[in-house]
Design a protein around this motif. Sequence first.
Motif, short mmCIF file in Angstrom:
data_model
loop_
_atom_site.label_atom_id
_atom_site.label_comp_id
_atom_site.label_asym_id
_atom_site.label_seq_id
_atom_site.Cartn_x
_atom_site.Cartn_y
_atom_site.Cartn_z
N THR A 150 40.94 -11.34 -33.32
CA THR A 150 39.69 -11.60 -32.61
C THR A 150 39.90 -11.92 -31.14
OG1 THR A 150 38.72 -12.48 -34.65
CG2 THR A 150 37.63 -13.07 -32.58
N LEU A 151 40.84 -12.81 -30.86
CA LEU A 151 41.00 -13.32 -29.50
C LEU A 151 41.68 -12.34 -28.55
CD1 LEU A 151 41.93 -17.02 -30.33
CD2 LEU A 151 39.71 -16.09 -29.64
N ARG A 154 39.25 -9.85 -27.24
CA ARG A 154 38.36 -10.54 -26.30
C ARG A 154 39.05 -10.70 -24.94
NH1 ARG A 154 36.29 -16.15 -28.49
NH2 ARG A 154 35.62 -14.71 -30.13
N LYS A 157 39.20 -7.41 -23.00
CA LYS A 157 37.92 -7.11 -22.35
C LYS A 157 37.79 -7.86 -21.03
CE LYS A 157 35.18 -5.94 -26.46
NZ LYS A 157 34.01 -6.34 -27.31
N THR A 158 38.24 -9.11 -21.02
CA THR A 158 38.21 -9.90 -19.79
C THR A 158 39.09 -9.27 -18.72
OG1 THR A 158 37.76 -11.98 -20.96
CG2 THR A 158 38.77 -12.15 -18.78
N ASP A 287 47.41 -16.22 -26.39
CA ASP A 287 46.15 -15.54 -26.75
C ASP A 287 45.80 -15.75 -28.22
OD1 ASP A 287 48.43 -13.95 -27.30
OD2 ASP A 287 47.26 -12.11 -27.37
N ALA A 290 41.34 -20.04 -28.82
CA ALA A 290 40.05 -19.68 -28.23
C ALA A 290 39.85 -20.35 -26.88
CB ALA A 290 38.92 -20.06 -29.19
#
Length: 338
Positions: A150-151, A154, A157-158, A287, A290
């Motif tokens: 999940t992380l 994410r 994308k950042t 990473d 969260a």
Amino acid sequence: MKNKRLFLASLALILSVLLIGGTTAQAKSKTVTKTVTFGQLTNKNTQRLAAIRQAAREQILKQTKSKGGQVTAVYKVKLPKNMAKKATLTATGLQMNLLANSFKVKQITIPYTQLKGKVLNRYLPKANRTTTVKTNKMVALTFDDGPDPTLTPRLLKTLKTYKVHATFFEVGQSVSRYPKISRAVLAGGNELGNHSWNHPNFSAIGTAQTVSQITRTNRAIFQATGTLPQYVRPPYGNITAAEGRAIEQPIIRWSVDSRDWSYLNTAKDINEVMKDTRGGDIVLMHDIHAQSVAAVPTIIKRLKAKGYKLVTVSQLLNYQALPGLQYFGAKDYRTAGK
């Protein structure tokens, strides 16, 4: 008679063109192939020669279209350790003859793109030579312990949003579990490094087990991505000199420790990174938390506001990291284990 003279003149012209063309071709062939020793290529630097061996291993795997399961075998192929051994510089790369091996490959050609910083500049095409870089406004963000299902996506994308790249040191057992995410890391223009198979303390397990941890993770990463990771980051930063020599990959440490794993607090993560980071630093984060991933957008914006360019470890080290050495920052490196 006139026709005969024209015929002879034409024939002479054709022959002269052929002769000139042949001479040009011969001259060209002399310029694109050159026999050299590994001592010449490396200035008799054993660490550079170790880097060439690692590049050779990847080329063997790629040339034979091998799968991840064959990575262990490639470390058993006998590769040059004698500086007097010879290789050939060709138009496309460094050509090496191999001793008998399980891959049944007699010769490989390592592309020059894979030899940047490993071979002395004068033996490389201009496009593949290292040049001086100013690192006083460069910072490398690095992330350990992933990939997380999940992380990590994410975080990717950042990084894409802010148009920056980072280096990810991944744990082998997680790479095996989430290979698509490892591929996504590379697809985003980031780097992948080896962070062991299951995060043991290398100093406590001995050289043989350490090498096994690294090889097993290299195998997982190659299986997932088709590439061998260039770098190793030992868990907890612990590694002995013997382990550093045996691994034959550059060791990447850090100069800024966010300690994000201990805070698990986004605001503190941001403050720790911002108060300590200077040009040429390697920043350590994770990473798999969260709070850490949530801190990255602000860290990127604030570092950029100070004029820093966020780069990969390879860019920060100007593609010149060598096996047997450990790197703490752009201008701070030492023998592994010291």
